[in-house]
Write an enzyme that holds these catalytic residues in place. Structure first.
Site, PDB file in Angstrom:
ATOM      1  N   THR A 166       0.824  -1.209   0.000  1.00 33.79           N
ATOM      2  CA  THR A 166       0.000   0.000   0.000  1.00 33.79           C
ATOM      3  C   THR A 166       0.858   1.258   0.000  1.00 33.79           C
ATOM      4  O   THR A 166       0.533   2.240  -0.676  1.00 33.79           O
ATOM      5  CB  THR A 166      -0.934  -0.011   1.219  1.00 33.79           C
ATOM      6  OG1 THR A 166      -1.836  -1.112   1.088  1.00 33.79           O
ATOM      7  CG2 THR A 166      -1.730   1.265   1.325  1.00 33.79           C
ATOM      8  N   ASP A 167       1.961   1.249   0.734  1.00 36.51           N
ATOM      9  CA  ASP A 167       2.861   2.406   0.743  1.00 36.51           C
ATOM     10  C   ASP A 167       3.433   2.673  -0.640  1.00 36.51           C
ATOM     11  O   ASP A 167       3.492   3.820  -1.097  1.00 36.51           O
ATOM     12  CB  ASP A 167       4.002   2.174   1.732  1.00 36.51           C
ATOM     13  CG  ASP A 167       3.539   2.204   3.171  1.00 36.51           C
ATOM     14  OD1 ASP A 167       3.361   3.316   3.694  1.00 36.51           O
ATOM     15  OD2 ASP A 167       3.358   1.130   3.767  1.00 36.51           O
ATOM     16  N   TYR A 168       3.879   1.626  -1.303  1.00 36.26           N
ATOM     17  CA  TYR A 168       4.480   1.812  -2.618  1.00 36.26           C
ATOM     18  C   TYR A 168       3.451   2.256  -3.648  1.00 36.26           C
ATOM     19  O   TYR A 168       3.752   3.075  -4.529  1.00 36.26           O
ATOM     20  CB  TYR A 168       5.181   0.534  -3.060  1.00 36.26           C
ATOM     21  CG  TYR A 168       6.472   0.291  -2.316  1.00 36.26           C
ATOM     22  CD1 TYR A 168       7.624   1.017  -2.624  1.00 36.26           C
ATOM     23  CD2 TYR A 168       6.553  -0.639  -1.290  1.00 36.26           C
ATOM     24  CE1 TYR A 168       8.810   0.813  -1.939  1.00 36.26           C
ATOM     25  CE2 TYR A 168       7.729  -0.852  -0.596  1.00 36.26           C
ATOM     26  CZ  TYR A 168       8.858  -0.123  -0.919  1.00 36.26           C
ATOM     27  OH  TYR A 168      10.030  -0.322  -0.229  1.00 36.26           O
TER      28      TYR A 168
END
Length: 396
Positions: A166-168
């Site tokens: 999700t961060d990427y």
């Protein structure tokens, strides 16, 4: 000339999503100045895995960036930051919503110094809404997005991604949003703006199937290890030599290719499997046919057959498989860079590939404050005496 040559980005973020966005821009020539706290810097510098006590991940996350130290909580630090804003195009931040305004260096203050500055925010839940002040981390945000609920087996707990997916994804949206804002400013209207990126919304954007199905059919998609009823046949299968492979037949044409590869053209006329809707309805029996066929072949034999027939099948790769694969090598997907402590380190290459303005990895993640002299001495024209004073006071 590099694609983003002449674009200067202030990266005042930490850990993954926002720094990844700044790093993507750095890969293509933007001058990214990473501003870190004097004591310790970005926590990502200390996150595992480790080799000989050296944290490994920052080498890639910090590549192509210039590191300067600056305490934004001090009055002198705030003023220095605003001086850097005057000479920059973009600021990327991921503090909790409202933090920069609380410190007196929010977007309104930035615009006083640089009217067309672009500010990209990355937070867990965005700049508005009842959850805007809740701290945001990737794994909880993935659960909030709806992705975790549909991942795994129905008789077992939901499965979170084993890395910070999700961060990427949020980092990709941040880079894309920032570039669109630059285009809007430089090619169209000359105005800067703010970009509001949340961790969960990037993943939720992928969920149009769930939205439509729930809206019109009242269906709540549940966990299953296959393709959630959208196409058939497809899924993960084991070969005779116990290799795991993934197959998908999401079009009628690929289904035809598979029947040819299996020498089961008779299935095309079987009323159970004529259309995609038929195949999805009768997925269980079709899955058994495909599973038995794949299970009768060693992987290399299977791969030769399906590749020749045009059927999309891939081995479920480990990182060891990736390192050994010639396609990854030819595409320069893994590059080896010199490292001041480790000697060298391998990391993912640059994507996408441009024919005229390719990206470049110039250096690995720098030492904390490595570029203080260059940025403060040359860009802001501070003399040695003032730099020494700032360091003594803990501002840099």
């Amino acid at each position: 000339m590099k694609l983003l040559e002449g674009v200067r980005v202030l990266d005042i973020s930490t850990v993954i999503a926002a720094p990844f966005a700044a790093g993507l821009m750095a890969d293509f020539g933007a001058e990214v100045i990473k501003i870190e706290m004097p004591e310790g810097g970005d926590p990502f510098r200390r996150l595992g895995p480790y080799h000989g006590g050296q944290a490994l991940r920052f080498a890639c996350m910090g590549r192509n960036k210039k590191s300067v130290t600056l305490d934004l909580r001090t009055e002198k630090g705030k003023e220095i930051f605003l001086q850097l804003v005057e000479k920059s195009d973009v600021v990327i931040e991921n503090f909790r919503t409202g933090t920069l305004d609380k410190w007196g260096i929010g977007y309104a203050k930035m615009k006083e110094r640089k009217p067309d500055i672009i500010l990209s925010h990355v937070t867990g839940y965005g700049q508005t809404g009842p959850y805007k002040n809740i701290p945001g981390f990737g794994t909880p945000a993935t659960a909030f997005s709806g992705m975790t609920y549909i991942t795994g087996y129905p008789d077992r707990p939901p499965v979170s991604p084993s890395f910070s997916l999700t961060d990427y994804i949020a980092g990709l949206y941040t880079a894309m949003g920032t570039m669109m804002a630059l285009y809007h400013r430089d090619a169209l209207h000359g105005k800067g703006q703010e970009i509001d990126v949340s961790l969960y919304e990037g993943v939720f954007r992928f969920m149009e199937i769930l939205c439509a199905d729930y809206d019109k059919n009242g269906i709540i998609r549940e966990r299953r290890p296959k393709l959630n009823g959208t196409s058939s046949p497809g899924g993960t299968y084991k070969t005779k030599d116990e290799k795991w492979v993934v197959l998908v037949c999401s079009t009628d044409r690929t289904w035809e290719y598979l029947t040819t590869a299996m020498h089961r053209e008779d299935l095309l006329a079987d009323p159970l499997y004529v259309t995609m809707r038929d195949r999805v309805k009768n997925d269980s029996s079709l899955d058994k046919i495909v599973s038995d066929w794949i299970g009768s072949k060693d992987y290399l034999e299977l791969k030769a057959i399906v590749d020749a027939a045009g059927v999309p099948v891939n081995l479920v790769y480990s990182i060891e498989d990736i390192f050994a694969d010639p396609h990854y090598q030819v595409r320069n997907d893994i590059v080896e860079m010199p490292h001041p402590v480790l000697g060298s380190i391998k990391m993912p290459g640059i994507t996408p590939v441009f024919s005229e303005t390719p990206g470049e990895i110039k250096w690995v993640g720098p030492e904390l404050g490595e570029h203080n002299q260059e940025v403060y001495g040359k860009l802001l024209e501070y003399n040695e005496s003032y730099l020494g004073e700032l360091k003594k006071e803990g501002v840099i």
